[in-house]
Design a protein around this motif. Structure first.
Motif, short mmCIF file in Angstrom:
data_model
loop_
_atom_site.label_atom_id
_atom_site.label_comp_id
_atom_site.label_asym_id
_atom_site.label_seq_id
_atom_site.Cartn_x
_atom_site.Cartn_y
_atom_site.Cartn_z
N HIS A 11 37.24 52.46 45.24
CA HIS A 11 37.83 51.12 45.40
C HIS A 11 36.90 50.23 46.22
CE1 HIS A 11 41.73 52.20 43.71
NE2 HIS A 11 41.57 53.35 44.32
N ARG A 12 36.84 48.97 45.82
CA ARG A 12 35.96 48.00 46.46
C ARG A 12 36.79 46.81 46.92
NH1 ARG A 12 31.03 45.43 43.01
NH2 ARG A 12 30.52 43.76 44.45
N PHE A 13 36.65 46.38 48.17
CA PHE A 13 37.41 45.25 48.68
C PHE A 13 36.79 43.94 48.20
CE2 PHE A 13 38.98 42.06 51.50
CZ PHE A 13 40.28 42.47 51.80
N ARG A 14 37.60 43.13 47.51
CA ARG A 14 37.19 41.80 47.05
C ARG A 14 38.42 40.91 47.07
NH1 ARG A 14 32.81 43.09 48.02
NH2 ARG A 14 31.08 43.42 46.63
N TRP A 15 38.35 39.82 47.83
CA TRP A 15 39.46 38.86 47.83
C TRP A 15 39.70 38.35 46.42
CZ3 TRP A 15 42.58 38.90 51.66
CH2 TRP A 15 42.13 39.16 52.96
N GLY A 16 40.94 38.28 46.02
CA GLY A 16 41.31 37.73 44.71
C GLY A 16 41.36 38.73 43.59
N GLY A 17 41.03 39.98 43.84
CA GLY A 17 41.21 41.02 42.84
C GLY A 17 40.30 40.95 41.64
N MET A 18 39.13 40.36 41.79
CA MET A 18 38.15 40.32 40.71
C MET A 18 36.91 41.11 41.14
SD MET A 18 39.76 38.58 38.46
CE MET A 18 38.56 38.18 37.22
N GLY A 19 36.58 42.17 40.38
CA GLY A 19 35.46 43.03 40.76
C GLY A 19 35.81 43.93 41.93
N GLY A 20 37.08 44.10 42.17
CA GLY A 20 37.59 44.88 43.28
C GLY A 20 39.00 44.42 43.59
N ASP A 21 39.53 44.81 44.70
CA ASP A 21 40.89 44.43 45.10
C ASP A 21 40.92 44.06 46.57
OD1 ASP A 21 42.71 44.76 42.83
OD2 ASP A 21 42.21 46.88 42.92
N GLY A 36 52.05 50.34 34.02
CA GLY A 36 51.67 49.33 33.04
C GLY A 36 52.09 47.91 33.39
N PHE A 37 52.43 47.65 34.64
CA PHE A 37 52.85 46.31 35.07
C PHE A 37 52.04 45.89 36.28
CE2 PHE A 37 55.55 43.95 38.14
CZ PHE A 37 55.58 42.74 37.48
N ASP A 38 51.38 44.72 36.19
CA ASP A 38 50.58 44.20 37.29
C ASP A 38 51.24 42.95 37.86
OD1 ASP A 38 48.73 43.27 39.09
OD2 ASP A 38 47.14 42.93 37.62
N PRO A 39 51.94 43.08 38.99
CA PRO A 39 52.60 41.91 39.58
C PRO A 39 51.62 40.88 40.14
CG PRO A 39 52.81 43.79 41.03
CD PRO A 39 52.19 44.29 39.76
N ALA A 40 50.36 41.24 40.29
CA ALA A 40 49.36 40.32 40.83
C ALA A 40 48.56 39.61 39.73
CB ALA A 40 48.40 41.09 41.75
N GLU A 41 48.87 39.89 38.48
CA GLU A 41 48.06 39.39 37.37
C GLU A 41 47.81 37.88 37.43
OE1 GLU A 41 47.86 39.86 32.55
OE2 GLU A 41 49.81 40.05 33.52
N GLU A 42 48.85 37.09 37.66
CA GLU A 42 48.67 35.63 37.62
C GLU A 42 47.85 35.09 38.79
OE1 GLU A 42 52.21 33.04 38.93
OE2 GLU A 42 53.15 34.95 38.40
N TYR A 43 47.64 35.89 39.81
CA TYR A 43 46.89 35.45 40.99
C TYR A 43 45.44 35.93 41.00
CZ TYR A 43 51.46 34.13 42.54
OH TYR A 43 52.69 33.54 42.61
N ARG A 44 45.13 36.92 40.18
CA ARG A 44 43.77 37.45 40.18
C ARG A 44 42.76 36.36 39.80
NH1 ARG A 44 43.57 42.98 40.67
NH2 ARG A 44 45.59 44.02 40.41
#
Length: 140
Positions: A11-21, A36-44
């Motif tokens: 796992h790689r720390f990245r603000w905004g969940g792109m290229g990491g989390d 199969g459900f990503d509650p953060a999808e709309e914010y990534r």
């Protein structure tokens, strides 16, 4: 994917969940992989800093209100006794000054797994709120 397999990934720390989390999208990624459900999808990809994350959570009324608004409408139940794989909000120390913040984490045995800038850590922490995925064991 099991919780052990998920936590063992690089796992790689990245603000905004792109290229990491970050700490919040980390839990969203776990839910995507496990049910199969990503509650953060709309914010990534919509923020790229601590301030951007804070602004989203503040508009929602805080991290507990944010998580409840994303999880409860799709059938997650708030529980008192966390089980492996449950997601929650915990009080975790941040920085060297001993300050604690409420952040999202995943229950892992008697510990809470969370993503920090240094990677995945598991600690014994106090939870503020916990949710169990639809179809999970009832809270006993």
């Amino acid at each position: 994917m099991t919780l052990h397999e998920f936590l063992a990934l690089p796992h790689r720390f990245r603000w905004g969940g792109m290229g990491g989390d970050d700490c919040t999208t980390f839990c969203g990624t776990w839910l995507q992989e496990s049910i199969g459900f990503d509650p953060a999808e709309e914010y990534r990809g919509t923020y790229a800093s601590s301030k951007g994350a804070h602004d989203i959570l503040a508009r929602a009324g805080g991290v507990v209100a944010f998580a409840a608004a994303k999880l409860e409408p799709v059938g997650f139940k708030r529980v008192q006794h966390p089980h492996d794989g449950d997601v929650g909000v915990v009080k975790a120390p941040t920085g060297l000054d001993g300050e604690t913040k409420e952040i999202c984490a995943i229950r892992f045995g008697p510990l809470w797994a969370l993503l920090s800038p240094s990677g995945v850590v598991a600690k014994k922490l106090d939870h503020v709120a916990v949710w169990r995925a639809p179809g999970g064991d009832p809270d006993v």
